[in-house]
Design an enzyme around this catalytic site. Structure first.
Site, PDB file in Angstrom:
ATOM      1  CB  CYS A  65      -1.589  -0.333   0.906  1.00  0.00           C
ATOM      2  SG  CYS A  65      -2.040   1.389   1.518  1.00  0.00           S
ATOM      3  CB  CYS A  67      -2.224   5.343   1.381  1.00  0.00           C
ATOM      4  SG  CYS A  67      -2.172   4.577   2.872  1.00  0.00           S
ATOM      5  CB  CYS A  70      -0.231   1.789   5.300  1.00  0.00           C
ATOM      6  SG  CYS A  70      -2.057   1.263   5.307  1.00  0.00           S
TER       7      CYS A  70
HETATM    8  N1  LIG Z   1      -4.291   9.592  -1.036  1.00  0.00           N
HETATM    9  C1  LIG Z   1      -4.440   8.704  -0.072  1.00  0.00           C
HETATM   10  C2  LIG Z   1      -5.258   7.718   0.498  1.00  0.00           C
HETATM   11  C3  LIG Z   1      -5.316   7.700   1.669  1.00  0.00           C
HETATM   12  C4  LIG Z   1      -6.358   5.757   1.525  1.00  0.00           C
HETATM   13  O1  LIG Z   1      -7.625   6.032   1.756  1.00  0.00           O
HETATM   14  N2  LIG Z   1      -5.954   4.920   1.991  1.00  0.00           N
HETATM   15  C5  LIG Z   1      -7.015   3.524   2.350  1.00  0.00           C
HETATM   16  C6  LIG Z   1      -6.173   2.572   1.950  1.00  0.00           C
HETATM   17  S1  LIG Z   1      -4.944   2.484   3.471  1.00  0.00           S
HETATM   18  C7  LIG Z   1      -7.846   3.977   2.969  1.00  0.00           C
HETATM   19  O2  LIG Z   1      -8.715   2.905   2.806  1.00  0.00           O
HETATM   20  N3  LIG Z   1      -7.474   4.247   3.954  1.00  0.00           N
HETATM   21  C8  LIG Z   1      -8.738   4.474   5.343  1.00  0.00           C
HETATM   22  C9  LIG Z   1      -8.234   5.024   6.331  1.00  0.00           C
HETATM   23  O3  LIG Z   1      -6.874   4.947   6.728  1.00  0.00           O
HETATM   24  O4  LIG Z   1      -8.779   5.088   7.298  1.00  0.00           O
HETATM   25  C10 LIG Z   1      -3.015   8.891   1.252  1.00  0.00           C
HETATM   26  O5  LIG Z   1      -1.905   8.387   0.413  1.00  0.00           O
HETATM   27  O6  LIG Z   1      -2.919   9.562   2.040  1.00  0.00           O
HETATM   28 ZN   LIG Z   2      -2.676   2.328   3.080  1.00  0.00          ZN
END
Ligand SMILES: N[C@@H](CCC(=O)N[C@@H](CS)C(=O)NCC(=O)O)C(=O)O
Ligand SMILES: [Zn+2]
Ligand SMILES: [Zn+2]
Length: 208
Positions: A65, A67, A70
């Site tokens: 991932c 993002c 994480c």
């Molecule tokens: N582009 C954003 C995407 C964040 C995102 O949507 N992460 C997903 C994959 S882990 C998710 O489900 N996030 C929910 C959360 O973090 O609570 C970033 O990088 O912060």
């Molecule tokens: Zn993530």
């Protein structure tokens, strides 16, 4: 899984171009997990009084991932994260060291206050993945965990400063170790989310 010449090519290319690490468990090819694996313990990175989490089964949907939320090991562009039913996870030592990194996020990521490692992410609100916890199996000293299945949120690394002109190289490195890349989750997981959303909408409209 990729063949040997392809892996040698990727290794030589990455060594000479000093490509940044995607993730240590992906950079040099992927080691397949054990279908009969039954779980193990995860530990934070503190030198002593480690937070310990016990998992009572293997993980599912393990994936890279990109993002920003994480947890990633040092110098890696991606996290590797899988899911496990909530009732298969327990914190078995030093629970008092855990805190939630962002209380407003759907996934409540429980991290060690001292070393910063995320031990598990839990969803407490209504959500398609409620009942599943998010974990990083690299925190275990055992092998046999399910190997990464795909790469998600790839373009998100650009938001964290990665040069957009190099993103195709990142996608091709994932492809060269046999992983598909997506800018959200994989189609089956996106379908599961959409199915949940449709069911919620139906519930709401039938009440009107
Ligand atoms: N582009 C954003 C995407 C964040 C995102 O949507 N992460 C997903 C994959 S882990 C998710 O489900 N996030 C929910 C959360 O973090 O609570 C970033 O990088 O912060
Ligand atoms: Zn993530
Ligand atoms: Zn720690």
């Amino acid at each position: 899984m990729t063949n040997l010449p392809q892996r040698i090519f990727t290794y030589v290319r990455d060594t000479f171009t000093m490509a940044p690490s995607l993730h240590p468990s992906i950079d040099n090819g992927i080691k397949k997990g054990d279908a009969n694996f039954t779980g193990g313990k995860l530990y934070c990175h503190c030198p002593s009084n480690k937070v310990e989490v016990t998992l009572g089964s293997n993980v599912l949907h393990n994936h890279a991932c990109g993002c920003s939320k994480c947890w990633k090991p040092k110098s890696a562009l991606f996290s590797v994260v899988g899911v496990i039913p909530t009732d298969k996870l327990s914190v078995t030592a030093n629970k008092q060291k855990l805190h939630i990194t962002d209380k407003s996020a759907a996934i409540q990521r429980n991290a060690c206050k001292e070393c910063g490692v995320h031990l598990f992410g839990r969803i407490e609100v209504d959500h398609p993945f409620k009942g599943l916890d998010f974990v990083h199996t690299e925190l275990s000293d055992k092998s046999g965990w399910q190997e990464p299945q795909f790469a998600a949120f790839v373009s998100s690394i650009i938001e964290q400063g990665f040069d957009p002109s190099q993103i195709d190289g990142v996608r091709s490195r994932f492809n060269s170790v046999g992983l598909e890349t997506y800018d959200v989750l994989s189609p089956p997981l996106m379908d599961a989310i959409a199915t949940h959303t449709a069911a919620q909408k139906n519930k709401t409209s039938s009440k009107l």
